[in-house]
Scaffold this active site. Structure first.
Site, mmCIF file in Angstrom:
data_model
loop_
_atom_site.group_PDB
_atom_site.id
_atom_site.type_symbol
_atom_site.label_atom_id
_atom_site.label_comp_id
_atom_site.label_asym_id
_atom_site.label_seq_id
_atom_site.Cartn_x
_atom_site.Cartn_y
_atom_site.Cartn_z
ATOM 1 N N CYS A 1 30.227 55.598 -11.363
ATOM 2 C CA CYS A 1 29.540 55.618 -12.666
ATOM 3 C C CYS A 1 29.137 54.224 -13.171
ATOM 4 O O CYS A 1 28.003 54.033 -13.636
ATOM 5 C CB CYS A 1 30.396 56.333 -13.697
ATOM 6 S SG CYS A 1 32.101 55.777 -13.761
ATOM 7 N N HIS B 1 30.598 53.966 -21.055
ATOM 8 C CA HIS B 1 31.054 52.671 -20.547
ATOM 9 C C HIS B 1 30.117 51.557 -21.044
ATOM 10 O O HIS B 1 28.925 51.787 -21.268
ATOM 11 C CB HIS B 1 31.002 52.640 -19.014
ATOM 12 C CG HIS B 1 32.045 53.486 -18.334
ATOM 13 N ND1 HIS B 1 33.047 54.142 -18.990
ATOM 14 C CD2 HIS B 1 32.228 53.753 -17.001
ATOM 15 C CE1 HIS B 1 33.806 54.784 -18.109
ATOM 16 N NE2 HIS B 1 33.320 54.564 -16.903
#
Ligand code: NAP
Length: 347
Positions: free
Chosen positions: A130, A243
């Protein structure tokens, strides 16, 4: 009208699985039917899809008969055991785990960067890590204009990157601390609420954790070059979702920040959030639930004549996992790389 595909989600009850369900619905993926698979633990559970209740089944050797595309998000060991069986049954597996990413036979695809790699599949296509996907979407448009020599990344990774239970753990820890109780850590090694710690994946002999090495190795594979030098420090922070990454780029020649901003303002999958007058830049709460990677704080690196600094936030469950996988599935459909068995049976 698109021909319909028979799709299975392996890991449908998880954080990524839930997002896959939402995306197949909202993006109107051409579905003939959808099978929801997980472990025996959640067999029989009902999940909503397009206003209906679908029952989760425990995955077994016969789960993939007649299935065209499997979207797998059930962890590396499950993928290693199950994906070959799905391929044997004639399905193409788009795998969210790290099990096959560095296998030279398996394409590692970010549709905004290397969509053509998908057509080289031999049954399995890997979805990258990711943090790597988010970084690749943001920096590849610049790399296309002037070659990146080196990337220095520092990540600020949310709890949900470790799954649905990890997100619940941080919420419970936060409540416990606010009530004056001891926080309990079971999924993570330490309390994450009101804390942070270096990413807890295993360390190698050079002192890099697995997450950091994924950024190094996967970036090179996706960009199709071993010459980019990448180093990363990955940190888990008490953010629930999305994130963030501080990225330092060194190019082979100076890259003007205004040109970079111009390029990123129209780059696929990127939303420029770079409001210097308001000191308003990407934040995880703004990235949550969004498809685009938010990029901002683009500035010259005062320590290097060919350096550029940027800051990004992206929803790692969405673009870092589920959305990227669904975009790959859409590529397979659009480019006729996978033909639906249902249509073949009718011809
Ligand atoms: N979370 C993220 O941001 C993210 C981002 C990129 C990639 N990924 C990758 O995506 C995968 C799933 O992550 P997640 O965050 O969604 O995890 P999660 O919330 O913990 O969900 C895991 C899913 O896998 C299923 N599962 C576990 N063991 C299984 C088995 N032996 N057989 C069948 N199903 C099994 C679980 O089913 P039960 O309900 O039956 O336990 C659940 O549906 C992992 O490989 C992860 O590395 C996650």
């Amino acid at each position: 009208m698109s021909r319909p595909y028979r799709v299975a989600i392996l890991g449908a009850t998880g954080a990524v699985g839930q997002e896959l369900l939402e995306l197949l619905d909202s993006r109107n993926f051409p579905l003939a039917d959808l099978k929801l698979l997980a472990s025996a633990r959640s067999a029989g559970q009902s999940l909503r899809f397009k206003g209906e209740n679908l029952t989760v089944e425990a995955v077994d050797d016969n789960s993939f008969n007649g299935i065209d595309i499997v979207l797998a998000s059930a962890g590396g060991s499950t993928s290693k055991a199950i994906a070959p069986k799905a391929v044997e049954a004639g399905a193409v597996v788009i795998d969210n785990s790290s099990a096959f990413r560095m296998n030279p036979e398996v394409p590692l695809v970010v549709p905004e960067v290397n969509p053509d790699a998908a057509s080289e599949h031999k049954g399995i296509i890997a979805n990258p890590n990711c943090t790597t996907i988010l970084m690749a979407v943001a920096v590849y448009p610049l790399h296309k204009v002037k070659k990146i020599k080196r990337i220095i990344a520092a990540t600020y990774q949310s709890a949900s990157g470790a799954g649905a239970k990890a997100m619940a753990e941080v919420q419970a820890q936060t409540s416990a601390i606010l009530e004056g109780k001891q926080p309990v850590a079971e999924i993570f090694p330490y309390p994450l609420a009101f804390n942070l710690f270096p990413h807890n994946t295993p360390l190698n002999e050079m002192g890099y954790c697995e997450e950091e090495m994924k950024m190094v190795n996967e970036t090179r594979k996706i960009f199709g070059t071993q010459s980019i030098r990448v180093t990363a420090t990955c940190v888990r922070v008490p953010v629930l979702r999305a994130h963030s990454e501080a990225i330092n780029l060194e190019f082979d020649e100076p890259f003007d920040k205004n040109e970079a901003r111009e390029i990123l303002s129209t780059a696929p999958g990127v939303k420029l959030v770079d409001d210097w007058s308001a000191n308003y830049f990407p934040m995880p709460i703004d990235a949550t639930g969004r498809d685009e990677v938010l990029v901002g704080r683009i500035r010259q690196d005062i320590s290097h004549p060919a350096g550029l600094e940027l800051w990004l936030c992206g929803d790692q469950i969405r673009k870092g996992a589920a959305l990227n996988a669904v975009q790959i599935a859409e590529l397979l459909v659009e480019k006729n790389i996978v033909k639906p068995k249902l249509a073949l049976a009718l011809t």
